[in-house]
Design a protein around this motif. Sequence first.
Motif, PDB file in Angstrom:
ATOM      1  N   LYS A   1       0.946  -1.026  -0.095  1.00 43.65           N
ATOM      2  CA  LYS A   1       0.013   0.573  -0.182  1.00 43.65           C
ATOM      3  C   LYS A   1       0.596   0.916   0.236  1.00 43.65           C
ATOM      4  O   LYS A   1       0.894   2.196  -1.055  1.00 43.65           O
TER       5      LYS A   1
ATOM      6  N   GLY B   1      -6.621  -1.612  -7.133  1.00 41.93           N
ATOM      7  CA  GLY B   1      -7.765  -1.592  -5.639  1.00 41.93           C
ATOM      8  C   GLY B   1      -8.321  -2.431  -5.776  1.00 41.93           C
ATOM      9  O   GLY B   1      -8.735  -2.834  -4.740  1.00 41.93           O
TER      10      GLY B   1
ATOM     11  N   SER C   1      -7.888   1.494   1.051  1.00 45.42           N
ATOM     12  CA  SER C   1      -7.435   0.836  -0.161  1.00 45.42           C
ATOM     13  C   SER C   1      -7.372   1.435  -1.183  1.00 45.42           C
ATOM     14  O   SER C   1      -6.846   2.075  -1.805  1.00 45.42           O
ATOM     15  N   GLY C   2      -7.479   0.233  -1.376  1.00 45.23           N
ATOM     16  CA  GLY C   2      -8.779  -0.165  -2.966  1.00 45.23           C
ATOM     17  C   GLY C   2      -9.436   1.321  -3.408  1.00 45.23           C
ATOM     18  O   GLY C   2      -9.270   1.427  -4.337  1.00 45.23           O
TER      19      GLY C   2
ATOM     20  N   LEU D   1      -6.822   4.210  -4.787  1.00 45.97           N
ATOM     21  CA  LEU D   1      -6.122   3.439  -5.909  1.00 45.97           C
ATOM     22  C   LEU D   1      -7.412   3.813  -7.313  1.00 45.97           C
ATOM     23  O   LEU D   1      -6.951   4.319  -8.212  1.00 45.97           O
TER      24      LEU D   1
ATOM     25  N   TRP E   1      -3.397   8.675  -5.780  1.00 46.40           N
ATOM     26  CA  TRP E   1      -2.250   7.781  -4.500  1.00 46.40           C
ATOM     27  C   TRP E   1      -1.071   7.875  -4.690  1.00 46.40           C
ATOM     28  O   TRP E   1      -0.424   7.181  -4.940  1.00 46.40           O
TER      29      TRP E   1
END
Length: 349
Positions: free
Chosen positions: A145, A160, A287-288, A291, A296
């Motif tokens: 990440k 992601g 995080s997904g 992204l 990001w």
Amino acid sequence: MIHFFLLVVCAAAIYLSCEWFVNAVEWLGQRLNVGKMAVGTILAAFGTALPESVVTLVAVTTGATTNAKDIGVGAAMGGPLALSTIAYGVTGVMLLLKRRKDRARVLEETGTPPSAGDNEVLGDEHDMRRLAKDQKWFLPIFVVKVTLGLVAFAFKPTLGLLFFATYAVYFWREIRSGDQGGHSENEALEPLRFQRKAASPSNWAVVGQTVLTLAVIFLASQLFVKQLDAIGPMLGLSTTVTALLLSPVATELPEVMNAVIWVRQGKTKLALANISGAMMIQATVPSGLGLLFTTWKFDNALIWSGGITMAAIVYLLLTMRAHKLTPVRLAVAAGFYVVFALGLIPILS
């Protein structure tokens, strides 16, 4: 003054809602026949991580400017930082206080001090392996990440989807494991608050109490963050400092409250499982989303937060694997957040 008053009211509302939530989620875990540890790592973690995930989703999908979208990226990085430092640290402090209170009670009742002390390890080797397993899941995911925040390439957004898939695998593993977390931990459940006189509450009462308390936790958490955003400038703090230092602590308040409640009830493994499970959600779902909907790209402050988070996890992982996790060593994790705060001074000046 109204902001400080609302801050206290929101904190009280979150704590009381978490009291009812942990009561409901234990009954929900029993009804769904999931493992004891999965109650903490999946059911409780999913509920308490919901506010932060929604903040990230709204920020990255509806933000009209780059700065607005960056709020979501900051939330995705700030969550794991607060959990791996503040949440574990507070749990360690609460364990220290509980053990000292228990020792004082035993001494008063028997006249003989108990052998258990602050340096007694938390659980047996099985428990430590179980806790370390979650950290070993989290660390490589978090390293990827952070690494993705340092580089740029055409198909990065599609990665992601891999973060979502990773959490799906973790979710399935936890639900299917049936892991009871070693020795039983206060197996008798407290009566459901919605049906205090029922030995076995109805399913609608269990689900209703779970949903209602989650709604209150969500609303109170959002209002708590807004009060901090207003109080920060009043204290002379910049917007950036407020976002990086105070907001993550506020959004992770439900996990901290759950840990405090479960430690008070003598359910230490559930408290730790809730934190590690929430960390897995924070490492993957926000995080997904980040992204998929943002560039990001990390600045120095986000890189610093990532480095401190990884350092804290390595410390905890090594301590768990060596079977040396004690309340004192758990409390030390909060020191990493102090290091983070001090490191921000030259970065933001």
